[in-house]
Design an enzyme around this catalytic site. Structure first.
Site, PDB file in Angstrom:
ATOM      1  N   ARG B  41       0.845  -1.204   0.000  1.00  0.00           N
ATOM      2  CA  ARG B  41       0.000   0.000   0.000  1.00  0.00           C
ATOM      3  C   ARG B  41       0.872   1.243   0.000  1.00  0.00           C
ATOM      4  O   ARG B  41       1.452   1.599   1.034  1.00  0.00           O
ATOM      5  CB  ARG B  41      -0.924  -0.007   1.230  1.00  0.00           C
ATOM      6  CG  ARG B  41      -1.944   1.124   1.177  1.00  0.00           C
ATOM      7  CD  ARG B  41      -2.938   1.072   2.310  1.00  0.00           C
ATOM      8  NE  ARG B  41      -2.361   1.508   3.566  1.00  0.00           N
ATOM      9  CZ  ARG B  41      -2.939   1.398   4.754  1.00  0.00           C
ATOM     10  NH1 ARG B  41      -4.123   0.810   4.845  1.00  0.00           N
ATOM     11  NH2 ARG B  41      -2.351   1.833   5.833  1.00  0.00           N
ATOM     12  N   SER B 110     -12.536  -3.259   1.586  1.00  0.00           N
ATOM     13  CA  SER B 110     -12.634  -2.585   2.880  1.00  0.00           C
ATOM     14  C   SER B 110     -14.089  -2.298   3.221  1.00  0.00           C
ATOM     15  O   SER B 110     -14.835  -1.787   2.387  1.00  0.00           O
ATOM     16  CB  SER B 110     -11.887  -1.242   2.844  1.00  0.00           C
ATOM     17  OG  SER B 110     -10.520  -1.441   2.624  1.00  0.00           O
ATOM     18  N   LYS B 138      -3.166   5.675   7.928  1.00  0.00           N
ATOM     19  CA  LYS B 138      -4.034   5.835   6.758  1.00  0.00           C
ATOM     20  C   LYS B 138      -4.841   7.111   6.931  1.00  0.00           C
ATOM     21  O   LYS B 138      -5.733   7.195   7.757  1.00  0.00           O
ATOM     22  CB  LYS B 138      -4.952   4.617   6.605  1.00  0.00           C
ATOM     23  CG  LYS B 138      -5.671   4.579   5.267  1.00  0.00           C
ATOM     24  CD  LYS B 138      -6.232   3.198   4.966  1.00  0.00           C
ATOM     25  CE  LYS B 138      -6.722   3.068   3.540  1.00  0.00           C
ATOM     26  NZ  LYS B 138      -7.880   3.918   3.255  1.00  0.00           N
TER      27      LYS B 138
END
Lengths: 208, 208
Positions: B41, B110, B138
């Site tokens: 990510r 998600s 995040k």
């Protein structure tokens, strides 16, 4: 034979066109004004929204003959059945894009210097060269190379070139004089109250 | 039959692992410590660098049996021959990812609320549920849902669930108690001086 026309290349900007619907409106006006190619460039948007815009634009352009390219994202290009992708030096390599999209896709590559011409491969169909003039719409654009820089790259390039970066009705003809096949325009069309008139004015200024 | 194990799911973070090489180092240590799945990510990185990391990670994981997933980008997943993709609610839809990647790819989605369970389709293989605890890694994560929120989603979900968001050795077991199949860990592994030991400690804390 791949059929595309770089003459007046509209780059849709997510800041000046804050919604997919705005992008469609500007695009349809610009096409009436002579725009020959459209790129969706919205790095600020999550990919669901970029895909939504791509699907709407592709639908809006049906019957116009104007191709739709997607900035950076090969997956969105594939899903939206867009006509191709434009990649920068730090994006996915053109050869990888070609492997995924196949021989008919239009693939453009940004080139900002003579050195960057080394990254051109058989997978590339045209070059976006600039920024010719200084620009505020692309945060990570390099220093302006001017029409002299544009000309020096055009002379070494073996592919069609569209000039980009700060181009408007007052300086478009200098890019064509320097050897570019066309001009890519962002804010002078997206930021205009009358995108159709702006497109027509820039086209005339560039090509007479 | 798709074979993946959500028990200890490492999410590589571009801020804590500033280079592809750092990511490979952390991954190899984490796998020795019991990590069962790895996700790349790195939204802060341009896609050329993300692809470089994906290719290095895929190569490093050969023979370990640990799959590599890519956050958000279906095109990078395809080019790097990664094992699948993880998408959020605002990313490309799972069905589109499935069409491109085929039946064998692992696709995660998600989910941050019961309402978001409505976006689950047959194309999805597992759910990433959270943020369970507050997180700094995040930026666009929602408010923490706690283990109660996690439990309520797990009870309605028909797919395996990995808990995510601020998970470390002190709270991992509470996620498993709430019904998650595994824990996704970012900074407690990527930000550790000893990712192998950190992984082993979290695994033991979660599963005894």
């Amino acid at each position: 034979m791949k059929n595309f026309d770089l003459s007046l290349y509209l780059v849709l900007d997510a800041n000046l066109c804050p919604s997919p619907q705005d992008m469609v409106r500007v695009t349809l006006e610009a096409v009436k004004g002579g725009c020959t190619l459209v790129q969706l460039r919205a790095p600020e948007w999550k990919k669901k929204k970029q895909l939504e815009a791509a699907l709407l634009l592709k639908q809006a352009l049906v019957g116009t003959g104007v191709p739709l390219l997607i900035d950076d994202h090969v997956d969105i290009t594939l899903i939206a059945k867009a006509d191709g992708v434009h990649v920068g030096q730090e994006d996915l390599p053109p050869n990888e894009a070609r492997d995924i999209l196949g021989p008919d896709a239009i693939i453009g590559l940004s080139v900002g210097s003579l050195l960057e011409l080394n990254s051109v491969t058989d997978a590339v169909d045209y070059l976006g060269v600039g920024p010719v003039f200084s620009t505020k719409t692309k945060k990570d654009a390099g220093l302006a190379i001017g029409t002299d820089g544009l000309g020096s790259i055009v002379r070494k390039a073996t592919l069609p070139v569209v000039a980009i970066g700060g181009i408007n009705a007052t300086n478009a003809s200098s890019c064509i004089s320097a050897g570019a096949n066309g001009v890519a325009v962002v804010s002078a069309i997206c930021g205009s109250d009358d995108p159709q008139k702006a497109s027509r004015t820039i086209y005339k200024a560039a090509f007479g």
